[in-house]
Enzyme design. Sequence first.
Site, PDB file in Angstrom:
ATOM      1  N   GLY A  85       1.129  23.620   2.838  1.00 55.36           N
ATOM      2  CA  GLY A  85       0.692  22.831   3.993  1.00 55.36           C
ATOM      3  C   GLY A  85       1.839  22.641   4.980  1.00 55.36           C
TER       4      GLY A  85
ATOM      5  N   GLY B  94       0.800  -1.230   0.000  1.00 55.33           N
ATOM      6  CA  GLY B  94       0.000   0.000   0.000  1.00 55.33           C
ATOM      7  C   GLY B  94       0.826   1.271   0.000  1.00 55.33           C
TER       8      GLY B  94
ATOM      9  N   GLY C 211      -3.187  17.354   2.904  1.00 54.27           N
ATOM     10  CA  GLY C 211      -4.026  16.284   3.456  1.00 54.27           C
ATOM     11  C   GLY C 211      -4.289  15.192   2.440  1.00 54.27           C
TER      12      GLY C 211
ATOM     13  N   GLY D 237     -10.597  -4.564  -7.089  1.00 53.01           N
ATOM     14  CA  GLY D 237     -11.803  -5.220  -6.589  1.00 53.01           C
ATOM     15  C   GLY D 237     -13.003  -4.294  -6.638  1.00 53.01           C
TER      16      GLY D 237
ATOM     17  N   GLY E 111      -7.543   2.473   1.840  1.00 52.31           N
ATOM     18  CA  GLY E 111      -6.603   3.561   2.087  1.00 52.31           C
ATOM     19  C   GLY E 111      -7.021   4.925   1.581  1.00 52.31           C
ATOM     20  N   SER E 112      -6.010   5.707   1.194  1.00 50.85           N
ATOM     21  CA  SER E 112      -6.255   7.107   0.828  1.00 50.85           C
ATOM     22  C   SER E 112      -5.336   7.543  -0.300  1.00 50.85           C
ATOM     23  CB  SER E 112      -6.001   7.990   2.052  1.00 50.85           C
ATOM     24  OG  SER E 112      -4.644   7.872   2.441  1.00 50.85           O
TER      25      SER E 112
ATOM     26  N   HIS F 222      22.025   5.008  31.829  1.00 48.11           N
ATOM     27  CA  HIS F 222      22.799   6.237  31.653  1.00 48.11           C
ATOM     28  C   HIS F 222      24.023   5.955  30.793  1.00 48.11           C
ATOM     29  CE1 HIS F 222      24.674  10.065  32.509  1.00 48.11           C
ATOM     30  NE2 HIS F 222      25.798   9.409  32.778  1.00 48.11           N
TER      31      HIS F 222
HETATM   32  P1  FAD Z   1      -2.995   2.164   2.197  1.00 49.48           P
HETATM   33  O1  FAD Z   1      -1.640   1.994   2.720  1.00 49.48           O
HETATM   34  O2  FAD Z   1      -3.311   3.411   1.437  1.00 49.48           O
HETATM   35  O3  FAD Z   1      -3.291   0.896   1.287  1.00 49.48           O
HETATM   36  C1  FAD Z   1      -4.472   0.754   0.557  1.00 49.48           C
HETATM   37  C2  FAD Z   1      -4.228  -0.235  -0.570  1.00 49.48           C
HETATM   38  O4  FAD Z   1      -5.482  -0.584  -1.137  1.00 49.48           O
HETATM   39  C3  FAD Z   1      -3.387   0.309  -1.710  1.00 49.48           C
HETATM   40  O5  FAD Z   1      -2.320  -0.560  -1.984  1.00 49.48           O
HETATM   41  C4  FAD Z   1      -4.359   0.380  -2.893  1.00 49.48           C
HETATM   42  O6  FAD Z   1      -3.740   0.135  -4.133  1.00 49.48           O
HETATM   43  C5  FAD Z   1      -5.330  -0.734  -2.543  1.00 49.48           C
HETATM   44  N1  FAD Z   1      -6.659  -0.585  -3.152  1.00 49.48           N
HETATM   45  C6  FAD Z   1      -7.462   0.519  -3.117  1.00 49.48           C
HETATM   46  N2  FAD Z   1      -8.645   0.255  -3.720  1.00 49.48           N
HETATM   47  C7  FAD Z   1      -8.575  -1.026  -4.170  1.00 49.48           C
HETATM   48  C8  FAD Z   1      -9.477  -1.874  -4.853  1.00 49.48           C
HETATM   49  N3  FAD Z   1     -10.717  -1.459  -5.179  1.00 49.48           N
HETATM   50  N4  FAD Z   1      -9.074  -3.117  -5.168  1.00 49.48           N
HETATM   51  C9  FAD Z   1      -7.843  -3.562  -4.821  1.00 49.48           C
HETATM   52  N5  FAD Z   1      -6.965  -2.815  -4.142  1.00 49.48           N
HETATM   53  C10 FAD Z   1      -7.315  -1.564  -3.814  1.00 49.48           C
HETATM   54  N6  FAD Z   1       2.016   6.890   8.556  1.00 49.48           N
HETATM   55  C11 FAD Z   1       2.696   6.584   9.669  1.00 49.48           C
HETATM   56  O7  FAD Z   1       2.127   6.017  10.609  1.00 49.48           O
HETATM   57  N7  FAD Z   1       4.026   6.882   9.786  1.00 49.48           N
HETATM   58  C12 FAD Z   1       4.697   7.512   8.802  1.00 49.48           C
HETATM   59  O8  FAD Z   1       5.888   7.759   8.934  1.00 49.48           O
HETATM   60  C13 FAD Z   1       3.996   7.853   7.617  1.00 49.48           C
HETATM   61  N8  FAD Z   1       4.635   8.462   6.606  1.00 49.48           N
HETATM   62  C14 FAD Z   1       3.946   8.749   5.460  1.00 49.48           C
HETATM   63  C15 FAD Z   1       4.629   9.419   4.445  1.00 49.48           C
HETATM   64  C16 FAD Z   1       3.968   9.746   3.275  1.00 49.48           C
HETATM   65  C17 FAD Z   1       4.710  10.454   2.170  1.00 49.48           C
HETATM   66  C18 FAD Z   1       2.604   9.374   3.116  1.00 49.48           C
HETATM   67  C19 FAD Z   1       1.878   9.678   1.849  1.00 49.48           C
HETATM   68  C20 FAD Z   1       1.924   8.719   4.130  1.00 49.48           C
HETATM   69  C21 FAD Z   1       2.583   8.415   5.319  1.00 49.48           C
HETATM   70  N9  FAD Z   1       1.940   7.794   6.383  1.00 49.48           N
HETATM   71  C22 FAD Z   1       2.624   7.514   7.533  1.00 49.48           C
HETATM   72  C23 FAD Z   1       0.515   7.430   6.318  1.00 49.48           C
HETATM   73  C24 FAD Z   1       0.380   5.924   6.008  1.00 49.48           C
HETATM   74  O9  FAD Z   1       1.027   5.646   4.793  1.00 49.48           O
HETATM   75  C25 FAD Z   1      -1.100   5.546   5.934  1.00 49.48           C
HETATM   76  O10 FAD Z   1      -1.755   5.938   7.120  1.00 49.48           O
HETATM   77  C26 FAD Z   1      -1.253   4.042   5.752  1.00 49.48           C
HETATM   78  O11 FAD Z   1      -0.614   3.600   4.587  1.00 49.48           O
HETATM   79  C27 FAD Z   1      -2.730   3.659   5.709  1.00 49.48           C
HETATM   80  O12 FAD Z   1      -2.827   2.282   5.542  1.00 49.48           O
HETATM   81  P2  FAD Z   1      -4.106   1.593   4.868  1.00 49.48           P
HETATM   82  O13 FAD Z   1      -3.850   0.121   4.951  1.00 49.48           O
HETATM   83  O14 FAD Z   1      -5.336   2.133   5.458  1.00 49.48           O
HETATM   84  O15 FAD Z   1      -4.100   2.076   3.345  1.00 49.48           O
HETATM   85  P1  NAD Z   2      -1.928  17.359   7.056  1.00 49.57           P
HETATM   86  O1  NAD Z   2      -3.371  17.273   7.311  1.00 49.57           O
HETATM   87  O2  NAD Z   2      -0.976  16.863   8.090  1.00 49.57           O
HETATM   88  O3  NAD Z   2      -1.518  18.888   6.782  1.00 49.57           O
HETATM   89  C1  NAD Z   2      -2.108  19.649   5.774  1.00 49.57           C
HETATM   90  C2  NAD Z   2      -1.916  21.119   6.096  1.00 49.57           C
HETATM   91  O4  NAD Z   2      -2.266  21.859   4.933  1.00 49.57           O
HETATM   92  C3  NAD Z   2      -2.796  21.618   7.227  1.00 49.57           C
HETATM   93  O5  NAD Z   2      -1.991  22.190   8.234  1.00 49.57           O
HETATM   94  C4  NAD Z   2      -3.723  22.638   6.549  1.00 49.57           C
HETATM   95  O6  NAD Z   2      -4.032  23.745   7.386  1.00 49.57           O
HETATM   96  C5  NAD Z   2      -2.886  23.069   5.341  1.00 49.57           C
HETATM   97  N1  NAD Z   2      -3.693  23.597   4.207  1.00 49.57           N
HETATM   98  C6  NAD Z   2      -4.792  23.050   3.647  1.00 49.57           C
HETATM   99  N2  NAD Z   2      -5.231  23.807   2.626  1.00 49.57           N
HETATM  100  C7  NAD Z   2      -4.393  24.878   2.532  1.00 49.57           C
HETATM  101  C8  NAD Z   2      -4.325  26.024   1.682  1.00 49.57           C
HETATM  102  N3  NAD Z   2      -5.208  26.245   0.695  1.00 49.57           N
HETATM  103  N4  NAD Z   2      -3.337  26.914   1.880  1.00 49.57           N
HETATM  104  C9  NAD Z   2      -2.419  26.715   2.868  1.00 49.57           C
HETATM  105  N5  NAD Z   2      -2.438  25.661   3.696  1.00 49.57           N
HETATM  106  C10 NAD Z   2      -3.413  24.750   3.537  1.00 49.57           C
HETATM  107  O7  NAD Z   2      -1.710  16.631   5.648  1.00 49.57           O
HETATM  108  P2  NAD Z   2      -0.423  16.014   4.955  1.00 49.57           P
HETATM  109  O8  NAD Z   2       0.818  16.648   5.453  1.00 49.57           O
HETATM  110  O9  NAD Z   2      -0.723  16.071   3.501  1.00 49.57           O
HETATM  111  O10 NAD Z   2      -0.460  14.511   5.446  1.00 49.57           O
HETATM  112  C11 NAD Z   2      -1.575  13.645   5.135  1.00 49.57           C
HETATM  113  C12 NAD Z   2      -1.688  12.502   6.096  1.00 49.57           C
HETATM  114  O11 NAD Z   2      -0.608  11.599   5.967  1.00 49.57           O
HETATM  115  C13 NAD Z   2      -1.684  12.987   7.521  1.00 49.57           C
HETATM  116  O12 NAD Z   2      -3.010  12.940   7.996  1.00 49.57           O
HETATM  117  C14 NAD Z   2      -0.824  12.017   8.264  1.00 49.57           C
HETATM  118  O13 NAD Z   2      -1.573  11.312   9.206  1.00 49.57           O
HETATM  119  C15 NAD Z   2      -0.243  11.072   7.226  1.00 49.57           C
HETATM  120  N6  NAD Z   2       1.232  11.088   7.385  1.00 49.57           N
HETATM  121  C16 NAD Z   2       1.802  10.752   8.573  1.00 49.57           C
HETATM  122  C17 NAD Z   2       3.173  10.835   8.733  1.00 49.57           C
HETATM  123  C18 NAD Z   2       3.804  10.498  10.034  1.00 49.57           C
HETATM  124  O14 NAD Z   2       3.196   9.834  10.843  1.00 49.57           O
HETATM  125  N7  NAD Z   2       5.011  10.934  10.287  1.00 49.57           N
HETATM  126  C19 NAD Z   2       3.966  11.270   7.692  1.00 49.57           C
HETATM  127  C20 NAD Z   2       3.360  11.618   6.507  1.00 49.57           C
HETATM  128  C21 NAD Z   2       1.990  11.514   6.370  1.00 49.57           C
END
Ligand code: FAD
Ligand code: NAD
Length: 467
Positions: A180, A40, A272, A115, A144-145, A445
Amino acid sequence: MEKFDVTVIGSGPGGYVAAIRCAQLGMKTALIERYSTLGGTCLNVGCIPSKALLDSSEHFHNASHNFKEHGIDIPAPKVNIKQMIDRKRTVVKQTCDGINFLMKKNKITVINGHGTFVNKNTLEINADGKKSQIESAKFIIATGSKPSAFPGMEVDKKRVITSTEALELTEVPKHLIIIGGGVIGLDLGSVYGRLGAKVSGVEFMDGLIATLDTGRGKELQRVLKKELGFEYYFKHKVLSAKTKGKEAIVVAENAEGKKVELVGDYVLVSVGRKPYTDNLGLDKAGVKVDNRGRIETDHHLRTNVENIYAIGDVVKGAMLAHKAEEEGVFVAELMAGQKPHMNYNLIPGVVYTWPEVASVGLTEEQLKEKGVKYKTGSFSFKASGRARASMDTDGFVKILADEATDEVLGVHMIGPRAADMIAEAVVAMEYRASAEDIARMCHAHPTFTEAIKEAALDATGKRALHM
Ligand code: FAD
Ligand code: NAD
């Protein structure tokens, strides 16, 4: 048509973990994934690749700025972006291959293809036009997202990019504009800032990361400015972002309603993420979504259709890999007739800047809102011997404890290895420890974790020993 006890749609951390737990509990399990690799967002274009680049860029930053003080003289290091991205790809491949191994080991049937529900017990799988169907008594939706963008943000994936493209750049941007001030902007801004890019952030709110308490937000902003020269435009709402030749242009409106234009060579749109349910056939199965497109569930993560559950980013709550994993295990155990428990208050949050930022439990703002009387204890890494030895003295640990009972209600830190250290706070809070309990436990420590003990001592009668 092959029949399964449970079918998991989506192989991210929510889906693949749910599938493993279902199989461990004796269910005949299928995992459906539309992409050719498992894992994912998290493994392919999220947590793992971003951390691989964060680690590489941190090495570069240290070699450029800190080695000299450690007594290591080297010629000025150069970035080999191709090698850095190639190494990241290797890490991703090894991690995704590991999931294939786990699926085989647990005898889970993996089917590649998109699916789509035909009805509440039948799923059609479309693999590049080749269609098949399976039947399943139960389903777990873990789809997922995807990154969001607002009207006016013209994501062409060349100059105006999302996190996915930012993990595959072929050059270090000269000027990266980040829309953001959330986690993705901070993670990936840190990567390119450390590699030498000028980084400007445009954020709608008055500070970094909405869920961060003010103290840590300000400290993070100070360190990012000092170490990497980050410039932030707070209280600026982005109206448009577009590519013009080799330039990327952002127009924002400031608090006074004035338009401000920023010109860079790349714009990262990190405003987001939104739940992904495209062509999933939710209407055919009768599954409801809320007004933000998230699949609606009850407290047991069951949708309005009895045999269909949903977990991870596609349902409400923090979009975090570990939250998705916990929900996957929870649903599998529930299906097996067990009585699992999810404590959403104890899901830690981490930002992988340097210093790292980590939290669990309630913030001071939340405690005030709830009218809970609390006491605080804090300890600065400036007073930590371990932090001085490693030249990581920025940041602090803060512990919030109930004024009457001393129970720890929240732990918030910014500092070296905070991402790993927060686990101690999670364990303590899971067992409802008091600040006194933590204060009386021996911490090795010299370690960064001594700052947690000292903050606990400070919370219980202001008796920190090293400050
Ligand atoms: P996903 O990981 O999004 O997986 C969903 C899967 O479903 C995908 O592989 C997709 O192809 C598949 N799918 C969708 N629809 C269908 C369908 N109809 N049929 C078959 N397959 C399908 N989170 C953290 O906790 N720590 C981090 O450090 C962190 N870093 C991140 C950095 C970045 C750049 C990003 C973008 C996200 C990060 N996140 C982090 C967020 C984390 O990746 C997500 O919260 C997590 O992957 C969600 O897991 P999920 O299983 O819900 O969905
Ligand atoms: P986010 O929700 O963390 O931040 C988005 C920011 O964009 C907000 O602060 C919002 O006020 C700002 N924003 C929105 N519209 C705007 C506009 N028009 N002009 C200026 N600012 C604006 O979203 P993200 O950074 O895209 O991350 C998405 C998700 O991925 C998060 O919800 C997070 O849970 C997940 N993620 C987690 C990690 C981690 O755990 N370290 C790392 C990466 C991603």
